[in-house]
Design a protein around this motif. Structure first.
Motif, PDB file in Angstrom:
ATOM      1  N   LYS A 126     -17.912   7.215  35.084  1.00 37.99           N
ATOM      2  CA  LYS A 126     -19.266   6.513  35.583  1.00 37.99           C
ATOM      3  C   LYS A 126     -19.421   6.795  37.028  1.00 37.99           C
ATOM      4  CE  LYS A 126     -19.613   3.739  31.745  1.00 37.99           C
ATOM      5  NZ  LYS A 126     -20.011   2.465  31.110  1.00 37.99           N
ATOM      6  N   PHE A 127     -18.204   6.196  37.790  1.00 37.64           N
ATOM      7  CA  PHE A 127     -18.301   6.338  39.195  1.00 37.64           C
ATOM      8  C   PHE A 127     -18.835   7.852  39.786  1.00 37.64           C
ATOM      9  CE2 PHE A 127     -16.320   7.071  43.285  1.00 37.64           C
ATOM     10  CZ  PHE A 127     -16.911   5.689  43.955  1.00 37.64           C
ATOM     11  N   LEU A 128     -18.226   8.694  39.377  1.00 39.82           N
ATOM     12  CA  LEU A 128     -18.770  10.164  39.701  1.00 39.82           C
ATOM     13  C   LEU A 128     -20.269  10.350  39.618  1.00 39.82           C
ATOM     14  CD1 LEU A 128     -15.721  12.263  39.106  1.00 39.82           C
ATOM     15  CD2 LEU A 128     -16.414  11.735  41.263  1.00 39.82           C
ATOM     16  N   ARG A 180     -25.912  10.307  42.502  1.00 36.81           N
ATOM     17  CA  ARG A 180     -27.209   9.807  42.710  1.00 36.81           C
ATOM     18  C   ARG A 180     -27.544   9.538  44.273  1.00 36.81           C
ATOM     19  NH1 ARG A 180     -29.807  11.331  38.240  1.00 36.81           N
ATOM     20  NH2 ARG A 180     -29.246  10.083  36.614  1.00 36.81           N
ATOM     21  N   LYS A 181     -28.889  10.077  44.421  1.00 31.85           N
ATOM     22  CA  LYS A 181     -29.350   9.401  45.848  1.00 31.85           C
ATOM     23  C   LYS A 181     -29.413   7.822  46.097  1.00 31.85           C
ATOM     24  CE  LYS A 181     -31.613  13.917  47.693  1.00 31.85           C
ATOM     25  NZ  LYS A 181     -32.855  13.958  47.994  1.00 31.85           N
ATOM     26  N   SER A 182     -29.960   7.523  44.917  1.00 32.30           N
ATOM     27  CA  SER A 182     -30.042   5.845  45.123  1.00 32.30           C
ATOM     28  C   SER A 182     -28.806   5.291  45.307  1.00 32.30           C
ATOM     29  CB  SER A 182     -30.852   5.437  43.911  1.00 32.30           C
ATOM     30  OG  SER A 182     -30.109   5.721  42.682  1.00 32.30           O
ATOM     31  N   PHE A 183     -27.923   5.734  44.622  1.00 34.51           N
ATOM     32  CA  PHE A 183     -26.471   4.945  44.886  1.00 34.51           C
ATOM     33  C   PHE A 183     -26.062   5.487  45.951  1.00 34.51           C
ATOM     34  CE2 PHE A 183     -21.855   4.823  44.392  1.00 34.51           C
ATOM     35  CZ  PHE A 183     -21.673   3.529  43.996  1.00 34.51           C
ATOM     36  N   ARG A 184     -25.963   6.558  46.566  1.00 32.13           N
ATOM     37  CA  ARG A 184     -25.355   7.011  47.837  1.00 32.13           C
ATOM     38  C   ARG A 184     -26.114   6.499  49.155  1.00 32.13           C
ATOM     39  NH1 ARG A 184     -25.450  13.379  47.682  1.00 32.13           N
ATOM     40  NH2 ARG A 184     -25.731  13.014  49.847  1.00 32.13           N
ATOM     41  N   TYR A 185     -27.452   6.410  49.105  1.00 31.17           N
ATOM     42  CA  TYR A 185     -28.125   5.653  50.162  1.00 31.17           C
ATOM     43  C   TYR A 185     -28.584   4.229  50.140  1.00 31.17           C
ATOM     44  CZ  TYR A 185     -28.439  10.676  51.470  1.00 31.17           C
ATOM     45  OH  TYR A 185     -28.389  11.874  51.911  1.00 31.17           O
TER      46      TYR A 185
END
Length: 108
Positions: A7-9, A14-19
């Motif tokens: 789930k973490f990977l 995802r861009k929304s998670f990374r940014y």
């Protein structure tokens, strides 16, 4: 690999998670940081107004509150001549302090 790592990977790609997550952390952390700096401002600010005795200690002659009225100040302003005045240009830091020469030489 267990399901938590999967789930973490999945979300980390995802861009929304990374940014989005770092942005939200910056906003929330920044608000707490600004709160601390604002608290310093109020902690070290001098509270209260300047008294007449303190002003006289520094060489400032304050008028009594009864002597200064809105009407009295308005009368002083009415007496000023605001129609006849000259626009005087102040010296710039890079200009010479001597008066301008009346000769024919030009400064560049």
């Amino acid at each position: 690999m267990n399901s938590l790592q999967q789930k973490f990977l999945y979300y980390s790609r995802r861009k929304s998670f990374r940014y989005g997550v770092p942005f939200l952390l910056l906003i929330v952390g920044g608000s707490f940081g600004l709160q601390q700096f604002a608290q310093l401002r109020y902690t070290f600010s001098k509270k209260g107004s300047l008294t007449r005795q303190e002003a006289e200690k520094y060489g400032i002659n304050m008028k009594k509150k009864e002597d200064v009225t809105l009407e009295g100040e308005f009368e002083k302003i009415k007496e000023l001549d605001i129609e006849h005045w000259d626009n005087v240009r102040g010296p710039r830091p890079w200009e010479e302090t001597s008066p301008p020469s009346t000769g024919t030489e030009a400064k560049h």
